[in-house]
Enzyme design. Structure first.
Site, short mmCIF file in Angstrom:
data_model
loop_
_atom_site.label_atom_id
_atom_site.label_comp_id
_atom_site.label_asym_id
_atom_site.label_seq_id
_atom_site.Cartn_x
_atom_site.Cartn_y
_atom_site.Cartn_z
N HIS A 136 0.82 -1.21 0.00
CA HIS A 136 0.00 0.00 0.00
C HIS A 136 0.85 1.26 0.00
O HIS A 136 2.08 1.23 0.15
CB HIS A 136 -0.97 -0.01 1.19
CG HIS A 136 -0.31 0.08 2.54
ND1 HIS A 136 0.03 1.27 3.13
CD2 HIS A 136 0.04 -0.89 3.42
CE1 HIS A 136 0.56 1.04 4.31
NE2 HIS A 136 0.59 -0.26 4.53
N CYS A 155 2.88 -4.69 7.06
CA CYS A 155 2.53 -4.47 5.65
C CYS A 155 3.69 -3.81 4.90
O CYS A 155 4.67 -3.36 5.49
CB CYS A 155 1.28 -3.62 5.54
SG CYS A 155 -0.24 -4.52 5.86
#
Length: 239
Positions: A136, A155
């Site tokens: 992301h 992440c």
């Protein structure tokens, strides 16, 4: 069992590579997990992209947000965040006594609305997995200038996220390019796009190896794993 097209993320190198026909068509700096929230090694399949995503806060972070409800409720409007029920209905923060809530009895969820301050930035690329790890964007883009980029909760924050999204969306044949992506971002609406072409995603941890140009590379052992590997390699062979 790799296809000709895939994404590889080398945690130790802090880099993402988009490979097509054994050629590196994109390389991007990434931010990976901190030492106590290490990014996991696994293989997944990229399936969809979300533009202008909301962020559902992981329960592992709830303690800090519950504390803010008690002592700094104004934080939530400042960060464009809300408390919601498990069905997604907003809960009024003002006028409610939060003092008796703890992580163990908290019945709600925390969600950050889409926008420039969203923790996921403007784009997230999803390869569903049990670790809740995805690729992301981030509003904290200055961190990409650091040499050691271990700042996430696991992440993979990606500097060239719009380029990654464009490459993933091109096989959809809907005129996807940077201009179209930017237009949707400016519109502010959360938009989910399923990918017509699913490609593998490899999350690896290689502190040394040979790249596609047959050059040796050596990367820092950020998670201190080489010692155990060397110890295993030095053991006597057992039949």
């Amino acid at each position: 069992d790799l296809k000709d097209k895939y994404i590889a993320v080398n945690i130790a190198a802090f880099e993402l590579y988009f490979i097509d026909d054994n050629k590196e068509i994109l390389k991007s700096r990434v931010i990976v997990g901190k030492d106590h929230t290490k990014t996991t090694i696994f293989k997944g399949t990229m399936k969809y992209i979300v533009i202008n995503p909301t962020w559902n806060v992981p329960r592992s972070l709830y303690d800090g947000y519950i504390n803010k409800l008690k002592h700094n409720p104004g934080y939530f409007s400042k960060k464009n965040m809300e408390v919601i029920t498990t069905s997604g209905k907003p809960v009024a923060i003002a006028g409610k006594d939060w003092n008796n809530y703890t992580l163990h009895n908290f019945p709600y969820m925390f969600r950050q609305k889409s926008g420039p301050s969203n923790a996921l930035g403007y784009i997230k690329c999803m390869f569903p997995n049990k670790y809740s790890i995805y690729i992301h964007d981030t509003p904290s883009r200055s961190l990409f200038d650091k040499d050691k980029r271990t700042f996430s909760h696991g992440c993979i924050r990606t500097k060239k996220i719009r380029n990654v999204a464009e490459l993933l969306l091109q096989p959809n044949h809907d005129g996807w390019n940077q201009e179209k992506i930017s237009k949707i971002i400016k519109g502010g609406k959360t938009t989910t796009v399923s990918l017509k072409e699913h490609i593998p995603v490899l999350i690896i941890y290689w502190t040394s190896g040979v790249d596609l140009d047959n050059n040796f590379y050596f990367k820092p052992d950020i998670y201190q794993r080489d010692g155990e590997l060397i110890k295993a390699l030095n053991k006597n062979f057992e039949k």
